[in-house]
Motif scaffolding. Structure first.
Motif, PDB file in Angstrom:
ATOM      1  N   MET A   1       0.924  -1.301   0.059  1.00  0.00           N
ATOM      2  CA  MET A   1      -0.063  -0.018   0.011  1.00  0.00           C
ATOM      3  C   MET A   1       0.810   1.359   0.111  1.00  0.00           C
ATOM      4  N   PRO A   2       0.551   2.120  -0.990  1.00  0.00           N
ATOM      5  CA  PRO A   2       1.457   3.457  -1.040  1.00  0.00           C
ATOM      6  C   PRO A   2       1.431   4.063   0.322  1.00  0.00           C
ATOM      7  N   LEU A   3       2.488   4.833   0.704  1.00  0.00           N
ATOM      8  CA  LEU A   3       2.818   5.389   1.899  1.00  0.00           C
ATOM      9  C   LEU A   3       1.665   6.591   2.190  1.00  0.00           C
ATOM     10  N   PRO A   4       1.517   7.308   1.104  1.00  0.00           N
ATOM     11  CA  PRO A   4       0.450   8.467   1.169  1.00  0.00           C
ATOM     12  C   PRO A   4      -1.043   8.044   1.413  1.00  0.00           C
ATOM     13  N   VAL A   5      -1.357   6.839   0.900  1.00  0.00           N
ATOM     14  CA  VAL A   5      -2.704   6.135   1.423  1.00  0.00           C
ATOM     15  C   VAL A   5      -2.516   5.863   2.845  1.00  0.00           C
ATOM     16  N   LEU A   6      -1.536   5.189   3.436  1.00  0.00           N
ATOM     17  CA  LEU A   6      -1.406   4.923   4.833  1.00  0.00           C
ATOM     18  C   LEU A   6      -1.513   6.149   5.542  1.00  0.00           C
ATOM     19  N   PHE A   7      -0.670   6.986   5.359  1.00  0.00           N
ATOM     20  CA  PHE A   7      -0.925   8.245   5.966  1.00  0.00           C
ATOM     21  C   PHE A   7      -2.081   8.985   6.072  1.00  0.00           C
ATOM     22  N   PHE A   8      -2.691   8.919   4.926  1.00  0.00           N
ATOM     23  CA  PHE A   8      -4.035   9.660   4.776  1.00  0.00           C
ATOM     24  C   PHE A   8      -5.160   8.711   5.707  1.00  0.00           C
ATOM     25  N   GLY A   9      -5.080   7.580   5.862  1.00  0.00           N
ATOM     26  CA  GLY A   9      -5.809   6.600   6.666  1.00  0.00           C
ATOM     27  C   GLY A   9      -5.614   7.073   8.013  1.00  0.00           C
ATOM     28  N   THR A  10      -4.434   7.349   8.387  1.00  0.00           N
ATOM     29  CA  THR A  10      -3.946   7.768   9.980  1.00  0.00           C
ATOM     30  C   THR A  10      -4.690   8.933  10.103  1.00  0.00           C
ATOM     31  N   VAL A  11      -4.462  10.045   9.226  1.00  0.00           N
ATOM     32  CA  VAL A  11      -5.071  11.442   9.343  1.00  0.00           C
ATOM     33  C   VAL A  11      -6.205  11.388   9.621  1.00  0.00           C
ATOM     34  N   ALA A  12      -7.142  10.626   8.468  1.00  0.00           N
ATOM     35  CA  ALA A  12      -8.502  10.750   8.679  1.00  0.00           C
ATOM     36  C   ALA A  12      -9.067  10.045  10.013  1.00  0.00           C
ATOM     37  N   LEU A  34      -6.044  16.509   5.036  1.00  0.00           N
ATOM     38  CA  LEU A  34      -6.457  15.296   4.138  1.00  0.00           C
ATOM     39  C   LEU A  34      -6.585  15.598   2.768  1.00  0.00           C
ATOM     40  N   ALA A  35      -6.899  16.648   2.190  1.00  0.00           N
ATOM     41  CA  ALA A  35      -6.844  16.929   0.906  1.00  0.00           C
ATOM     42  C   ALA A  35      -5.410  16.924   0.350  1.00  0.00           C
ATOM     43  N   PRO A  36      -4.474  17.645   1.156  1.00  0.00           N
ATOM     44  CA  PRO A  36      -3.174  17.677   0.497  1.00  0.00           C
ATOM     45  C   PRO A  36      -2.421  16.210   0.376  1.00  0.00           C
ATOM     46  N   VAL A  37      -2.876  15.359   1.565  1.00  0.00           N
ATOM     47  CA  VAL A  37      -2.025  14.008   1.467  1.00  0.00           C
ATOM     48  C   VAL A  37      -2.384  13.453   0.264  1.00  0.00           C
ATOM     49  N   LEU A  38      -4.051  13.550  -0.161  1.00  0.00           N
ATOM     50  CA  LEU A  38      -4.315  12.965  -1.485  1.00  0.00           C
ATOM     51  C   LEU A  38      -3.911  13.407  -2.612  1.00  0.00           C
ATOM     52  N   LEU A  39      -3.610  14.827  -2.467  1.00  0.00           N
ATOM     53  CA  LEU A  39      -2.795  15.457  -3.652  1.00  0.00           C
ATOM     54  C   LEU A  39      -1.501  14.793  -4.003  1.00  0.00           C
ATOM     55  N   VAL A  40      -0.952  14.682  -2.664  1.00  0.00           N
ATOM     56  CA  VAL A  40       0.347  14.073  -2.922  1.00  0.00           C
ATOM     57  C   VAL A  40       0.580  12.602  -3.504  1.00  0.00           C
ATOM     58  N   TYR A  41      -0.500  11.966  -3.142  1.00  0.00           N
ATOM     59  CA  TYR A  41      -0.841  10.632  -3.497  1.00  0.00           C
ATOM     60  C   TYR A  41      -0.924  10.588  -4.949  1.00  0.00           C
ATOM     61  N   LEU A  42      -2.120  11.388  -5.609  1.00  0.00           N
ATOM     62  CA  LEU A  42      -2.207  11.518  -6.914  1.00  0.00           C
ATOM     63  C   LEU A  42      -0.792  11.953  -7.734  1.00  0.00           C
ATOM     64  N   TRP A  43      -0.046  12.831  -7.135  1.00  0.00           N
ATOM     65  CA  TRP A  43       1.086  13.316  -8.049  1.00  0.00           C
ATOM     66  C   TRP A  43       1.936  12.263  -8.109  1.00  0.00           C
ATOM     67  N   ARG A  44       2.393  11.667  -6.823  1.00  0.00           N
ATOM     68  CA  ARG A  44       3.398  10.593  -7.024  1.00  0.00           C
ATOM     69  C   ARG A  44       2.933   9.324  -7.833  1.00  0.00           C
ATOM     70  N   ALA A  45       1.696   9.103  -8.111  1.00  0.00           N
ATOM     71  CA  ALA A  45       1.202   7.977  -8.994  1.00  0.00           C
ATOM     72  C   ALA A  45       1.095   8.327 -10.441  1.00  0.00           C
ATOM     73  N   THR A  46       0.686   9.543 -10.710  1.00  0.00           N
ATOM     74  CA  THR A  46       0.260  10.022 -11.955  1.00  0.00           C
ATOM     75  C   THR A  46       1.030  11.326 -12.817  1.00  0.00           C
ATOM     76  N   GLY A  47       1.898  11.848 -11.918  1.00  0.00           N
ATOM     77  CA  GLY A  47       2.453  12.903 -12.295  1.00  0.00           C
ATOM     78  C   GLY A  47       1.666  14.191 -11.999  1.00  0.00           C
ATOM     79  N   THR A  48       1.619  14.882 -13.348  1.00  0.00           N
ATOM     80  CA  THR A  48       0.680  16.076 -13.481  1.00  0.00           C
ATOM     81  C   THR A  48      -0.109  16.071 -14.574  1.00  0.00           C
ATOM     82  N   ARG A  49      -0.571  14.766 -14.879  1.00  0.00           N
ATOM     83  CA  ARG A  49      -1.697  14.624 -16.053  1.00  0.00           C
ATOM     84  C   ARG A  49      -3.314  15.130 -15.430  1.00  0.00           C
TER      85      ARG A  49
END
Length: 223
Positions: A1-12, A34-49
């Motif tokens: 599981m990606p680190l940002p997802v684990l971090f998001f679950g903890t923060v939530a 909450l939202a910034p952690v998901l933003l990092v998750y999206l960026w790490r996985a998909t770049g800027t697309r």
């Protein structure tokens, strides 16, 4: 599981604890993340697309902070941030082909339209005129997002539906309808909805080009 997802679950989870136990300081430390952690998750996985989704998450972060402040001005501006967020999500789903998809699935928008009309009619007598207009405008954008989300499949569709449920709970609070556990339910559904929508975009990219180096900027489409 990606680190940002684990971090998001903890923060939530910590934010839910803060809301349940009325721990103001802990809520201020967790909800804005909450939202910034998901933003990092999206960026790490998909770049800027998925820049529109990233912009939506940035607006969500601003809205989360503003709605924790008291006062009509911050409430209106915070609501405007979330309206902007929904607009970004709608645009991203449209870019992914939502219009063509929904032409073949007209029962989905019809069902959401019925829900939108019914809820707004029910809340009209419980809200002041300004709130009635705000709720009508925001909820229209909300259901449009939920409808458009179906283009990315079941996960995104559930994300849109849970978002509707979450903001319905917020609307009940604005109308003075309180019940035990409502604030906690708001945060559970809000966190789940944001994750499901974000993860749907991440999974779409993974399905398109498999495992890529994080931060990849290959552009498949322009939502």
């Amino acid at each position: 599981m990606p680190l940002p997802v684990l971090f998001f679950g903890t923060v939530a989870a910590l934010d839910l604890l803060a809301v349940t136990l009325d721990l103001t300081l802990l809520e201020w430390l967790t909800k804005p993340l909450l939202a910034p952690v998901l933003l990092v998750y999206l960026w790490r996985a998909t770049g800027t697309r998925h820049r529109l989704v990233m912009a939506g998450l940035a607006l969500a972060a601003a809205g989360d902070v503003l709605l924790m402040l008291e006062g009509p001005v911050t409430f209106v501006v915070g609501t405007a941030c979330f309206l902007g967020m929904q607009t970004c999500y709608i645009s991203a789903f449209v870019g992914a082909g939502a219009v063509g998809h929904l032409k073949a699935n007209r029962r989905v928008p019809a069902g959401y339209l019925v829900v939108w009309v019914a809820v707004n009619v029910a809340l009209t007598d419980l809200l002041n005129p300004m709130m009635t207009v705000l709720v009508a405008l925001y909820s229209l954008a909300l259901v449009l997002m939920a409808v458009a989300a179906h283009v990315l499949g079941r996960e995104a569709a559930w994300g849109g539906a849970v978002f509707v449920a979450s903001d319905l709970l917020v609307g009940l609070g604005a109308a003075g309808i309180e019940f035990t556990g409502r604030p906690a339910l708001v945060m559970i559904t809000y966190s789940a909805a944001q994750f499901l929508v974000t993860d749907a975009f991440v999974r779409t990219c993974r399905g398109a080009d498999g495992d890529r180096p994080r931060g990849s900027r290959v552009m498949l489409h322009r939502p």
